[in-house]
Design an enzyme around this catalytic site. Structure first.
Site, PDB file in Angstrom:
ATOM      1  N   HIS A   1      -8.050 -17.243   4.777  1.00  0.00           N
ATOM      2  CA  HIS A   1      -7.275 -16.775   3.619  1.00  0.00           C
ATOM      3  C   HIS A   1      -6.061 -17.704   3.459  1.00  0.00           C
ATOM      4  O   HIS A   1      -4.912 -17.309   3.663  1.00  0.00           O
ATOM      5  CB  HIS A   1      -6.843 -15.329   3.844  1.00  0.00           C
ATOM      6  CG  HIS A   1      -6.425 -14.616   2.594  1.00  0.00           C
ATOM      7  ND1 HIS A   1      -6.365 -15.228   1.357  1.00  0.00           N
ATOM      8  CD2 HIS A   1      -6.032 -13.317   2.388  1.00  0.00           C
ATOM      9  CE1 HIS A   1      -5.970 -14.350   0.457  1.00  0.00           C
ATOM     10  NE2 HIS A   1      -5.755 -13.192   1.057  1.00  0.00           N
TER      11      HIS A   1
ATOM     12  N   GLN B   1      -2.887 -16.831   1.374  1.00  0.00           N
ATOM     13  CA  GLN B   1      -2.015 -15.882   2.056  1.00  0.00           C
ATOM     14  C   GLN B   1      -1.065 -16.598   3.006  1.00  0.00           C
ATOM     15  O   GLN B   1       0.124 -16.290   3.095  1.00  0.00           O
ATOM     16  CB  GLN B   1      -2.861 -14.868   2.832  1.00  0.00           C
ATOM     17  CG  GLN B   1      -2.043 -13.793   3.519  1.00  0.00           C
ATOM     18  CD  GLN B   1      -1.331 -12.897   2.520  1.00  0.00           C
ATOM     19  OE1 GLN B   1      -1.954 -12.353   1.627  1.00  0.00           O
ATOM     20  NE2 GLN B   1      -0.021 -12.747   2.654  1.00  0.00           N
TER      21      GLN B   1
ATOM     22  N   CYS C   1      -0.328  -8.889   5.414  1.00  0.00           N
ATOM     23  CA  CYS C   1      -0.744  -9.443   4.114  1.00  0.00           C
ATOM     24  C   CYS C   1      -1.043  -8.349   3.087  1.00  0.00           C
ATOM     25  O   CYS C   1      -1.096  -8.634   1.907  1.00  0.00           O
ATOM     26  CB  CYS C   1      -1.939 -10.360   4.300  1.00  0.00           C
ATOM     27  SG  CYS C   1      -3.457  -9.533   4.796  1.00  0.00           S
TER      28      CYS C   1
ATOM     29  N   ARG D   1       3.085 -14.482  -2.871  1.00  0.00           N
ATOM     30  CA  ARG D   1       1.744 -14.926  -3.293  1.00  0.00           C
ATOM     31  C   ARG D   1       1.853 -15.585  -4.670  1.00  0.00           C
ATOM     32  O   ARG D   1       1.246 -16.625  -4.932  1.00  0.00           O
ATOM     33  CB  ARG D   1       0.765 -13.740  -3.338  1.00  0.00           C
ATOM     34  CG  ARG D   1       0.421 -13.136  -1.984  1.00  0.00           C
ATOM     35  CD  ARG D   1      -0.385 -14.077  -1.112  1.00  0.00           C
ATOM     36  NE  ARG D   1      -1.601 -14.518  -1.748  1.00  0.00           N
ATOM     37  CZ  ARG D   1      -2.747 -13.826  -1.781  1.00  0.00           C
ATOM     38  NH1 ARG D   1      -2.832 -12.661  -1.147  1.00  0.00           N
ATOM     39  NH2 ARG D   1      -3.825 -14.302  -2.373  1.00  0.00           N
TER      40      ARG D   1
ATOM     41  N   ASP E   1      -2.908  -7.130  10.632  1.00  0.00           N
ATOM     42  CA  ASP E   1      -3.737  -6.937   9.433  1.00  0.00           C
ATOM     43  C   ASP E   1      -4.654  -5.756   9.702  1.00  0.00           C
ATOM     44  O   ASP E   1      -4.764  -5.284  10.841  1.00  0.00           O
ATOM     45  CB  ASP E   1      -4.536  -8.225   9.143  1.00  0.00           C
ATOM     46  CG  ASP E   1      -5.194  -8.211   7.768  1.00  0.00           C
ATOM     47  OD1 ASP E   1      -4.910  -7.299   6.960  1.00  0.00           O
ATOM     48  OD2 ASP E   1      -6.011  -9.112   7.501  1.00  0.00           O
TER      49      ASP E   1
ATOM     50  N   ARG F   1     -13.130 -15.727  -4.553  1.00  0.00           N
ATOM     51  CA  ARG F   1     -13.046 -14.832  -3.382  1.00  0.00           C
ATOM     52  C   ARG F   1     -14.469 -14.407  -3.050  1.00  0.00           C
ATOM     53  O   ARG F   1     -15.158 -13.834  -3.895  1.00  0.00           O
ATOM     54  CB  ARG F   1     -12.173 -13.617  -3.694  1.00  0.00           C
ATOM     55  CG  ARG F   1     -12.289 -12.520  -2.644  1.00  0.00           C
ATOM     56  CD  ARG F   1     -11.243 -11.443  -2.768  1.00  0.00           C
ATOM     57  NE  ARG F   1      -9.952 -11.933  -2.319  1.00  0.00           N
ATOM     58  CZ  ARG F   1      -8.939 -11.140  -1.961  1.00  0.00           C
ATOM     59  NH1 ARG F   1      -9.067  -9.826  -2.003  1.00  0.00           N
ATOM     60  NH2 ARG F   1      -7.805 -11.648  -1.550  1.00  0.00           N
TER      61      ARG F   1
HETATM   62  N1   CP Z   1      -3.518  -9.904   0.738  1.00  0.00           N
HETATM   63  C1   CP Z   1      -4.466  -9.920  -0.191  1.00  0.00           C
HETATM   64  O1   CP Z   1      -5.218 -10.885  -0.333  1.00  0.00           O
HETATM   65  O2   CP Z   1      -4.475  -8.815  -0.992  1.00  0.00           O
HETATM   66  P1   CP Z   1      -5.645  -8.449  -2.016  1.00  0.00           P
HETATM   67  O3   CP Z   1      -6.889  -8.186  -1.199  1.00  0.00           O
HETATM   68  O4   CP Z   1      -5.155  -7.204  -2.730  1.00  0.00           O
HETATM   69  O5   CP Z   1      -5.861  -9.590  -2.949  1.00  0.00           O
END
Ligand code: CP
Length: 314
Positions: free
Chosen positions: A138, A141, A271, A299, A229, A111
């Site tokens: 992402h 997601q 998300c 997820r 989001d 990430r």
């Molecule tokens: N939706 C998502 O990626 O959540 P986090 O940032 O908590 O990993």
């Protein structure tokens, strides 16, 4: 499925970087593996003996916990590394990090706020690299989101999905998903926060039905899913410009009045994490059309499918 999976051979490691890089059949295979995992149909411990490094340059709840738990449930070993505790934080190159980690572990999830980092990691790693969020995408997601839609409303191909709010990294992965899974995507964003023109051009070349508007009611009209989001993504700096987004985005809030324009059986997706009272109201988030916690759960299952594919299944 074989109890002991190997890293896919032939053309090199199976990276999961962007939906646009992958064929629909491969994405469908991952979803099917994820569904099998959710139904408890996988045999044995398919990731036995595998270690997966999970590198976080940005905070996470869902991605960290779902990957860590999912890898353990598949019999593998997760190794969580935050950027500040490894030498990347002190100037070691991504290239060297990729080469070193490839000698120790069997796959890497990253990430990062800089998509160039994950592209370089994948270029130099000899093991699969999985995108756990970048400034422009992402994809994990989206796999969970497609899985969730299909659990609740059947095949997503041909359906209308509406996005309201910032044209951020998740919105940009929705555009890629519209091309790969065959749904119509209507995005309502302020003019200043539209997704990149190059990405829209790519989607249209791929034959995707992606429509842009600045009117959220127009985007949502008749949609089977309405998605939003948060207004300030993790990769955005907390600048005055970022704060101004609140004023710019308030007309795009996902609230009960906006949901009246959607199909009567529309589902609501987000998300998470949500900023209740900003991009989404409590009433909608906790209402009967919301599937946000199924989405969060998925997820775990969808990423199991991604991992199994990356290690050679299918
Ligand atoms: N939706 C998502 O990626 O959540 P986090 O940032 O908590 O990993």
């Amino acid at each position: 499925m074989s109890a002991a999976l190997k890293t896919a051979g032939g053309t090199g490691p199976r990276h999961f970087l962007e939906l646009m890089d992958l064929e629909p059949a491969a994405l469908r295979r991952m979803l099917e593996l994820g569904r099998q995992a959710k139904r408890g149909e996988l045999q044995g411990q398919p990731l036995a003996g595998k270690t997966v490094a999970l590198i976080f340059e940005l905070p996470s709840t869902r991605t960290r916990v779902s990957f860590e738990v999912g890898i353990r449930q598949l019999g593998g070993t997760p190794l969580v590394l935050t950027a500040k505790e490894i030498q990347l934080n002190r100037g070691e190159s991504i290239k060297d990090t990729a080469r070193v980690l490839s000698r120790y572990v069997d796959a890497i999830m990253l990430r990062t706020a800089d998509v160039a980092q994950i592209r370089e990691l994948a270029e130099y790693a000899t093991i699969p690299v999985i995108n756990g969020l970048t400034n422009i995408s992402h994809p994990c997601q989206l796999m969970a989101d497609v899985m969730t839609f299909e659990e609740h409303r059947g095949p997503i191909a041909g359906q209308v999905v509406a996005w309201t709010g910032d044209g951020n990294n998740v919105a940009q992965s929705f555009i890629q998903a519209a091309a790969r899974f065959g749904f119509t995507l209507r995005l309502a964003t302020p003019p200043e926060l539209q997704p990149p023109a190059e990405l829209l051009a790519w989607a249209r070349r791929e034959g995707a039905r992606v429509e842009l508007t600045h009117d959220p009611a127009e985007a949502v009209r008749g949609a089977r899913a309405v998605v939003t989001d948060c207004w300030i993504s993790m990769s955005d700096e907390k600048t005055a410009a970022a704060q101004n987004r609140h004023n710019m985005l308030m007309p795009y809030q996902l609230n009960a009045a906006l949901m009246k324009h959607a199909a009567p059986d529309a589902i609501v997706m987000h998300c998470l994490p949500a900023h209740r009272g900003e991009e989404i109201t409590d009433e909608v988030m906790d209402g009967p059309q919301s599937v946000v916690f199924d989405e969060a759960e998925n997820r775990l299952h969808a990423q199991k499918g991604i991992l199994l594919w990356a290690f050679g299944a299918g």
